[in-house]
Design an enzyme around this catalytic site. Structure first.
Site, short mmCIF file in Angstrom:
data_model
loop_
_atom_site.label_atom_id
_atom_site.label_comp_id
_atom_site.label_asym_id
_atom_site.label_seq_id
_atom_site.Cartn_x
_atom_site.Cartn_y
_atom_site.Cartn_z
N GLU A 1 0.83 -1.22 0.00
CA GLU A 1 0.00 0.00 0.00
C GLU A 1 0.86 1.26 0.00
OE1 GLU A 1 -1.62 1.76 3.49
OE2 GLU A 1 -1.17 0.00 4.72
N LYS B 1 -2.94 -1.47 15.56
CA LYS B 1 -2.53 -0.65 16.71
C LYS B 1 -3.68 -0.54 17.70
CE LYS B 1 0.91 2.43 14.76
NZ LYS B 1 0.88 2.56 13.31
N1 PSU Z 1 -2.64 1.74 10.70
C1 PSU Z 1 -1.30 1.81 10.81
N2 PSU Z 1 -0.59 2.40 9.83
C2 PSU Z 1 -1.19 2.92 8.71
C3 PSU Z 1 -2.61 2.81 8.60
C4 PSU Z 1 -3.28 2.22 9.61
O1 PSU Z 1 -0.76 1.35 11.80
O2 PSU Z 1 -0.48 3.46 7.83
C5 PSU Z 1 -3.29 3.32 7.36
C6 PSU Z 1 -3.59 2.17 6.39
O3 PSU Z 1 -3.47 2.66 5.07
C7 PSU Z 1 -5.04 1.84 6.68
C8 PSU Z 1 -5.59 3.23 6.98
O4 PSU Z 1 -5.71 1.22 5.61
O5 PSU Z 1 -4.56 3.88 7.71
C9 PSU Z 1 -6.88 3.17 7.74
O6 PSU Z 1 -7.45 4.43 7.78
P1 PSU Z 1 -8.97 4.61 8.28
O7 PSU Z 1 -8.94 4.26 9.73
O8 PSU Z 1 -9.28 6.05 8.04
O9 PSU Z 1 -9.78 3.68 7.45
#
Ligand code: PSU
Ligand code: MN
Length: 304
Positions: free
Chosen positions: A25, A159
């Site tokens: 990603e 996390k």
């Molecule tokens: N959690 C992490 N590192 C990240 C992300 C999440 O520890 O870089 C990023 C990933 O791209 C994940 C996104 O898909 O954040 C999720 O965002 P949201 O909670 O807005 O869906």
């Protein structure tokens, strides 16, 4: 393929030769880590995948086009650009129509990987059900994508900025298998485990690949999570990281941060508050996931 998607030469060749490919990603580059470590890590992760006998395909939207496999220059653009849009499922069509750049989240990367017939994807952590979601309804689109799209995500769990228990419940409801790679408990990203059991423990790439193959051959759509703990030498102290995360979550509430800004805000606050230690941990776990992901991709590729 189709007119919206462009494969890099390396990925195109791998597909023609029937080599295993691993998707990566780009939100982790643009919003997950600071420059220049983000770009360095992205390159090193790609090399680990090559060394593991697979071909890396980092995915992003560039000038409105879905790119599967990025050049050094393109990685640099994503790593430096502070205003690159974070692209999840809802964002993709608009960013493409308006010819913008977008860094793909887990959800969007899964969509693009599935279009390019790449069933294995490596990252750091997935999004999930946020703490307090019973009021905010903040549930990452990553979970819904895992319910529907046939791509396996190798990660180090999630996390604890999230409610890990509710995240596991949601994945169970949606029929997404969460497999612990050589572990019985869900890894919590910075730490090797949490209090939550995974659905299944798998001890090798062959079992993980056989599970994926069986699921998809049966026509059971959807992804899977393969949760691989951070290497012990890089794992953080539970108390240290818990306090930092609690404080960061408090700040989102105080500052009224909502929507797609929540996760990047939390990631940045954690990086700042731990003075580089969490970044080092983050880099180590992604590299470990890349090695495991390459092995799973190679095994699955032999079976296909
Ligand atoms: N959690 C992490 N590192 C990240 C992300 C999440 O520890 O870089 C990023 C990933 O791209 C994940 C996104 O898909 O954040 C999720 O965002 P949201 O909670 O807005 O869906
Ligand atoms: Mn959200």
């Amino acid at each position: 393929m189709n007119k919206y998607i462009r494969l890099s030469e390396e990925v195109q060749r791998a597909k023609e030769e029937g080599k295993p490919v691993v998707a990566l990603e780009s939100t982790i580059i643009s919003h997950g880590m600071p420059y220049p470590q983000n770009v360095t890590t992205a390159r090193e992760v790609e090399q680990i995948i090559r060394d593991g006998g697979a071909v890396p395909a980092t995915i992003a939207i560039l000038e409105g086009e879905i790119k599967i496999g990025l050049s050094r220059e393109e990685l640099e653009i994503l790593g430096r650009a502070e205003n690159t849009a974070k692209a999840s499922r809802k964002d993709l069509p608009y960013l493409m129509a308006t010819k913008q750049n977008g860094a793909t989240t887990v959800a969007a990367t899964m969509i693009c990987a599935a279009m390019a017939d790449i069933p294995v994807f490596v990252t750091g952590g997935i999004g999930g059900v946020h703490r307090g979601a019973e009021y905010s309804m903040d549930i990452s689109a990553d979970l819904e994508e895992l319910a529907h799209t046939n791509v396996a995500v190798i990660c180090s769990g999630a996390k604890s900025i999230l409610d890990l228990g509710l995240t596991m419940e949601y994945l169970e409801t949606k029929g997404v298998p969460v497999m612990g790679y050589q572990t019985d408990r869900l890894p919590a990203f910075f730490t090797q485990s949490s209090e939550f059991p995974v659905h299944f423990r798998v001890d090798d790439a062959a079992t993980a690949a056989a599970t994926l193959k069986g699921k998809w051959e049966l026509g059971m759509n959807g992804g899977a999570v393969i949760a691989n703990p951070i290497p012990k030498a890089y794992a953080m102290k539970e108390e240290t990281i818990a306090a930092v995360i609690d404080e960061a979550v408090r700040e989102t509430e105080e500052q009224g941060v909502t929507g797609k800004e929540v996760t990047p805000f939390l990631l940045q606050r954690i990086n700042e508050a731990t003075g580089g230690q969490s970044l080092e941990a983050n880099i180590a776990l992604v590299k470990h996931n890349a090695a495991v992901g390459a092995e799973i991709a190679a095994t699955l590729n032999q079976k296909r």
